[in-house]
Design an enzyme around this catalytic site. Structure first.
Site, short mmCIF file in Angstrom:
data_model
loop_
_atom_site.label_atom_id
_atom_site.label_comp_id
_atom_site.label_asym_id
_atom_site.label_seq_id
_atom_site.Cartn_x
_atom_site.Cartn_y
_atom_site.Cartn_z
CE LYS A 88 1.23 5.30 -6.91
NZ LYS A 88 0.19 4.33 -6.46
CD GLU A 110 7.51 10.71 -4.22
OE1 GLU A 110 8.34 11.30 -4.95
OE2 GLU A 110 6.33 10.53 -4.54
CB SER A 376 -6.54 2.73 -8.91
OG SER A 376 -6.64 2.08 -7.66
C1 LIG Z 1 -0.70 4.61 -5.38
C2 LIG Z 1 -2.01 3.99 -5.60
C3 LIG Z 1 -3.22 4.65 -5.24
C4 LIG Z 1 -3.26 5.98 -4.54
O1 LIG Z 1 -2.68 7.05 -5.21
P1 LIG Z 1 -3.52 8.19 -5.91
O2 LIG Z 1 -2.50 9.19 -6.28
O3 LIG Z 1 -4.51 8.73 -4.91
O4 LIG Z 1 -4.20 7.60 -7.07
C5 LIG Z 1 -4.42 4.03 -5.54
N1 LIG Z 1 -4.46 2.81 -6.13
C6 LIG Z 1 -3.34 2.15 -6.48
C7 LIG Z 1 -3.46 0.81 -7.12
C8 LIG Z 1 -2.08 2.70 -6.22
O5 LIG Z 1 -0.96 2.03 -6.57
#
Ligand SMILES: *Cc1c(COP(=O)(O)O)cnc(C)c1O
Length: 390
Positions: A88, A110, A376
């Site tokens: 993020k 948000e 992610s």
């Molecule tokens: C917020 C988040 C997501 C989902 O958000 P996307 O916008 O679909 O990427 C996925 N993995 C992690 C670790 C997150 O913090």
């Protein structure tokens, strides 16, 4: 094809479904972005912070033990190693630099689980900008650690007590604030969602993930992968890793949504699989709705996937057949998390664990293939939930 049309549509999806008072702000945002996106002062400043503050490039890690277990060559793109523990920050950093160029002096955002709020509070501290975070009162209770993090970095938390007291309601309040203070305030949206130009901006800021991964896999494996896999909440990490592979038609692009308690129940967040076209938070996308067109409450064990919509570009890629999507239950995601922890010594976020769980599905991924999976985020934030279930 990879640029929305002038009204902000990717095919049938997207657009700008906002009150008239916000149209000038969205148009100014797009104009400023188009003017500076290739400007060397801007790209160099962004590159500087991505390297020295975030820690990019993130490694592309050949995970030998799960590769052996699943009879594949599996590379993990380690977004979990970024500062603040997920992808993020790539987006919040890009957007705050853009806000500064526009002369904005205040940031709002948000947040649901608090991950986007933390990433926003982080860059606001870095750039010395005041920051107001909107968060549902139920989420504030459930995510007290992230609330403490944001507060420590100087953010003001605004508790939202309307509706389900979660992300959907916090987003509505953030939009309301923006309408009132649009002259001096920039609204940092946390995923590839919302009215045009946000889906375009967020995708471009996150596309650093796939740009690095494509170069790294060519260096390390000498070949493009057979498939790239990512979990889907709003779609930002997925589009981020997919984008630079879009033209490589031999590379399958696979998104994994949250099936929650099961797609046959109402407790899931699989908007690509089960949604219908509808307007939510400023754009037209596939959205989970009941028989009367009311937005359905989403459910997932991972807070970051727990949203009833998904961004327009993924809806478009799915409709065109370029994106494949699957849904993974809470139970399977927990198994995926446990497996990676035991075999590789990496604790993944529960969002990411949905993508990991797909590796075991031979009907989707046959043996001896080369796979890149977007890791992610890291799982520290989910330890309580994980230990309750595993
Ligand atoms: C917020 C988040 C997501 C989902 O958000 P996307 O916008 O679909 O990427 C996925 N993995 C992690 C670790 C997150 O913090």
């Amino acid at each position: 094809m990879h640029h929305p049309n002038k009204d902000g549509f990717f095919g049938n999806y997207g657009g700008m479904f906002v009150p008239d008072t916000l149209m000038p702000a969205l148009e100014a945002l797009l104009k400023c972005y188009e003017r500076i996106k290739d400007d060397s002062a801007f790209t160099e400043e962004l590159a500087y912070y991505l390297h020295h503050f975030v820690g990019r490039p993130s490694p592309l890690y050949l995970a030998k033990n799960i590769s052996k277990k699943f009879h594949k060559t599996i590379y993990l793109k380690r977004e979990d190693l970024n500062h603040t523990g997920a992808h993020k920050i790539n987006n919040t950093l890009g957007q705050i630099l853009l806000a500064k160029k526009m002369g904005k002096t205040r940031i709002i955002a948000e947040t649901g689980a608090g991950q986007h709020g933390v990433a926003t509070a982080t860059v606001c501290a870095l750039m010395g900008m005041p920051c107001d975070i909107y968060m549902g009162s139920n989420d504030i209770e459930r995510q007290s650690l992230n609330v403490k993090r944001m507060t420590l970095m100087g953010a003001t938390i605004n508790s939202v007590n309307t509706g389900s007291k979660t992300l959907k309601d916090a987003t509505t309040e953030a939009i309301r604030d923006w309408m009132k203070h649009v002259e001096n305030t920039h609204y940092i949206i946390g995923s590839a969602l919302g009215p045009h130009p946000y889906p375009l901006l967020v995708r471009n800021f996150q596309s650093i993930i796939g740009k690095e991964a494509r170069k790294q896999v060519l260096e390390q494996a000498g070949t493009l992968p057979d498939a790239v896999i990512a979990c889907i909440g709003g779609g930002s990490n997925a589009l981020g890793i997919f984008y630079h592979f879009l033209e490589d038609t031999s590379v399958r692009l696979i998104g994994v949504e949250a099936a929650g308690e099961g797609l046959e129940t109402k407790k899931h967040a699989a908007s690509l699989s089960k949604g219908k076209p509808g307007v939510l938070h400023g754009s037209l996308n596939t959205v989970l709705q009941d028989e009367n067109g009311q937005i359905q409450l989403a459910h997932s064990i991972s807070a970051g996937l727990d949203y009833p919509g998904v961004g327009p570009e993924l809806c478009y890629l799915k409709e065109k057949g370029r994106l494949e999507s699957y849904a993974i239950t809470n139970h399977k995601a927990l198994e995926g998390c446990k497996q990676l922890a035991e075999l590789e010594g990496i604790i993944a976020a529960l969002e990411t664990s949905h993508a990991l769980a797909l590796l075991a599905d031979k009907t989707v991924l046959s043996d001896n293939q080369t796979i890149i999976l977007c890791l992610s985020g890291r799982g520290d934030k989910d330890m309580e939930t994980i230990s309750k279930h595993v």
